[in-house]
Design an enzyme around this catalytic site. Structure first.
Site, PDB file in Angstrom:
ATOM      1  N   GLY A 215      40.484  44.881  41.642  1.00  0.00           N
ATOM      2  CA  GLY A 215      40.829  43.813  40.857  1.00  0.00           C
ATOM      3  C   GLY A 215      40.461  43.652  39.527  1.00  0.00           C
ATOM      4  N   GLU A 216      39.354  44.739  39.253  1.00  0.00           N
ATOM      5  CA  GLU A 216      38.635  44.755  37.877  1.00  0.00           C
ATOM      6  C   GLU A 216      39.411  45.726  36.975  1.00  0.00           C
ATOM      7  OE1 GLU A 216      36.852  42.608  40.347  1.00  0.00           O
ATOM      8  OE2 GLU A 216      37.117  44.564  40.835  1.00  0.00           O
ATOM      9  N   ASN A 304      40.376  38.201  43.134  1.00  0.00           N
ATOM     10  CA  ASN A 304      40.637  37.431  42.122  1.00  0.00           C
ATOM     11  C   ASN A 304      41.777  38.052  41.316  1.00  0.00           C
ATOM     12  OD1 ASN A 304      38.263  39.425  41.646  1.00  0.00           O
ATOM     13  ND2 ASN A 304      39.393  39.673  39.624  1.00  0.00           N
ATOM     14  N   ASP A 347      36.182  34.442  38.515  1.00  0.00           N
ATOM     15  CA  ASP A 347      35.776  35.432  39.728  1.00  0.00           C
ATOM     16  C   ASP A 347      35.484  34.656  40.782  1.00  0.00           C
ATOM     17  OD1 ASP A 347      34.953  37.918  40.810  1.00  0.00           O
ATOM     18  OD2 ASP A 347      35.444  38.670  38.826  1.00  0.00           O
ATOM     19  N   ASP A 349      36.695  34.663  43.566  1.00  0.00           N
ATOM     20  CA  ASP A 349      37.976  35.153  44.700  1.00  0.00           C
ATOM     21  C   ASP A 349      37.486  34.979  46.228  1.00  0.00           C
ATOM     22  OD1 ASP A 349      35.779  36.985  43.813  1.00  0.00           O
ATOM     23  OD2 ASP A 349      36.990  38.655  44.453  1.00  0.00           O
ATOM     24  N   LYS A 375      33.053  31.932  48.192  1.00  0.00           N
ATOM     25  CA  LYS A 375      32.121  32.142  46.999  1.00  0.00           C
ATOM     26  C   LYS A 375      31.849  30.858  46.280  1.00  0.00           C
ATOM     27  CE  LYS A 375      32.540  35.857  44.207  1.00  0.00           C
ATOM     28  NZ  LYS A 375      33.078  36.818  43.525  1.00  0.00           N
TER      29      LYS A 375
END
Length: 577
Positions: A215-216, A304, A347, A349, A375
């Site tokens: 995802g990054e 995310n 972020d 997620d 989170k």
């Protein structure tokens, strides 16, 4: 110490720019694929049947799933080790691996044989009562491995006479459980585009289910099913649909709080941009899916969107990011989803794996449910049939300035990008009706910047989230009543908690810390009953099993890249004298 996180994961946030970059150097020690046999695996190791996998939750001998069962309750039915005698727990053996790096593995135990994974995709088979090594497999990495949050692996899956492992270079490998020899290897996705694998797969009805990291890096997330015999691809469910990513233009999160979105501006952006950004919208699936065998439904949570903090380039709700998703086991067809944080720019997620249990609905009736620890610091309780949110828990950690938008200078908003409940699996005790969650408290600022897609295998955050150097960081082990959403008890720790929880029928909850302490608590009251200093960060979920009638508790102590806890290379196994 202060540091800049590079991500907050579908389970994992990252920490420090050095980690997770394309890693062609991914450890020289693993450039040669090989299996070293030290001693023959005993004949007691027999193929694991589908029936055994289905009833794993009722077994006190083996630990056949990374989270204990398809329901993922992480609850062990044995009670030989209990509240009255846990203070006498001591090491039965300590197994040292060849890799001194973060360990997030949950060992699998079958017929007295334990299977352990390490960072960089080593696998060991050892005697689960003595630590004697049988074989050691090293995976040969491809020329590029692009990963976030450390070179971790969270375990193998077992079925029949085979083990299945996802790799940092986005492969799915099948090994012979008796010898460690490679039976087949399939490419899951292209690592040059930012894909990698750290989750423990799930195996059911001849299918190996696995999601993806990335995802990054601007990937398009998915869950895939492969044939366990041949390695051929059976179906793919994309967590980013080709159309309709804009969703319903939701303005509030799951708890009803305003996310401060400018919907008119987003709709103009969508009209100008078109819908092709689905190809790089992120939505990784970090953790093992739960499986309802009766309805043949697969449940998983999605990470995310990409880029993490810069939302202007991805107008809309960004489905199915930050969501709990249900799909058909046989076909991968969509059933339902529930999105916790539409258009996430913090972020936060969804990462911690879902748990399948019966829950009390708003009318007091017990129904099949699915539970997820976020989170955000909430535990969410859903109707399993429809995804309807029944309730969310009290906040387990501080929440401040929600949902303040990131700014160019940096805006403070809590929780930080690491959690709440990060990727750490929760546990559920059916006697207490409590779920146990390992939480992080790390105050952060969110800084946004314009960032066009840089191409595969390059970090794409659209800004940065930074820990506030002069503010205290800590952890909290919290027990939440799933029928009321109330926090029954909690235990504050000196360091942020990451790694996961184990509950047992002996009235115990086991959890580890980055400072090396592995602890046992009374599951009903939260009273600390025992602790042991393991010498490196205990940032992996414990498991329990028995051999010849003797109960053991095993946990990895290898530290953690994401939070930079002390590294090690051991699995410690405890038993009563």
């Amino acid at each position: 110490m202060p540091f800049t996180l590079i991500r907050g994961v579908v389970g994992l946030p990252l920490l420090a720019l050095a980690f997770g970059l394309p890693a062609a150097h991914a450890a020289d020690e693993v450039q040669n694929t090989s299996t070293t046999t030290t001693s023959p695996v005993p004949s007691a190791l027999q193929p694991v049947s589908q029936e055994q996998l289905d009833r794993a939750a009722t077994s006190s001998a083996d630990w056949l799933h990374s989270n204990g069962s398809y329901a993922q309750t992480r609850y062990y039915r044995g009670a030989q080790i209990n509240r009255t005698n846990v203070a006498k727990l001591r090491p039965a053996f300590i197994f040292q691996t060849a890799v001194n790096e973060s360990m997030e593995t949950a060992p699998i135990v079958s017929n007295g044989v334990m299977f352990i994974t390490t960072s960089f995709n080593h696998v060991y088979a050892v005697d689960a009562a003595t630590g004697k090594e049988f074989w050691h497999y090293k995976h040969k990495m491809g020329p590029v491995t692009t990963f976030c949050c450390g070179p971790n692996n969270r375990g193998v899956a077992i079925s029949g006479d085979r083990l299945f492992m996802g790799t940092l270079d986005a492969k799915l490998v099948a090994l012979d459980a008796k010898t460690g020899k490679v039976l087949w290897q399939s490419e899951i996705a292209d690592p040059d585009q930012g894909y990698s694998e750290t989750m423990a797969p799930a195996v059911v009805d001849g299918k190996v289910l696995i999601g993806t990291n990335g995802g990054e890096y601007g990937i398009r997330g998915f869950v895939k099913a492969f044939d366990a015999n041949s390695g051929s691809l059976l179906w793919t469910f994309y967590t980013i649909p080709e159309t309709g990513q804009e969703g319903v233009w939701a303005t509030k999160d799951a708890t009803g709080r305003d996310e401060k979105r400018d919907i008119d501006a987003e709709k103009k952006q969508l009209a100008a941009k078109g819908g092709d950004f689905y190809k790089t919208l992120g939505g990784g699936v970090w953790m093992t899916p739960a499986i309802d065998r009766q309805t043949k439904t697969v449940f998983f949570v999605v990470g995310n969107p990409s880029p993490d903090l810069y939302g202007a380039i991805r107008p809309g709700d960004n489905l199915y990011t930050d969501s709990l998703v249900a799909i058909d086991l046989d076909t991968g067809k969509y059933k339902w989803h529930y999105q916790y944080v539409p258009h996430d720019v913090w972020d936060l997620d969804a990462v911690s794996p879902p748990i399948l249990i019966d829950v009390r609905d708003n009318d007091g009736k017990m129904i099949p449910g699915v539970v997820h620890g976020g989170k955000t610091g909430h535990v969410y309780v859903h109707d399993r049939a429809t995804g309807r949110l029944i309730r969310y828990s009290q906040a387990m950690i501080p929440q401040e300035n929600m949902w303040t938008l990131p700014t160019a200078a940096g805006a403070r908003m809590l929780p930080g990008a690491n959690g709440g409940v990060e990727w750490s699996p929760m546990a559920f005790d059916p006697k207490t009706r409590l779920v146990y969650a390992a939480n992080l408290h790390q105050p952060m600022t969110y800084q946004v910047e314009d960032a066009a897609y840089p191409g595969g295998s390059k970090l794409w955050l659209g800004g940065a989230f930074k820990v506030i150097a002069n503010e205290q960081q800590w952890g909290k082990l919290s027990a939440v009543n799933v029928d009321t959403g109330k926090v029954a008890w909690d235990y504050k720790t000196e360091q942020p908690l990451i790694g996961g929880v184990l509950a047992t029928a002996g009235g115990l909850v086991f959890n580890g810390e980055g400072n090396g302490l592995f602890r046992a608590f009374d599951s009903a009251t939260g009273k600390k009953l025992w602790e042991y200093q393991c010498g490196a960060g205990v940032n992996a979920p414990a498991v329990s099993y028995s051999v010849n009638g003797k109960q053991y508790v095993a946990v990895a102590a290898g530290g953690n890249t994401q939070l930079d806890f002390k590294r090690g290379n051991t699995v410690l196994v405890f038993a009563l004298p």
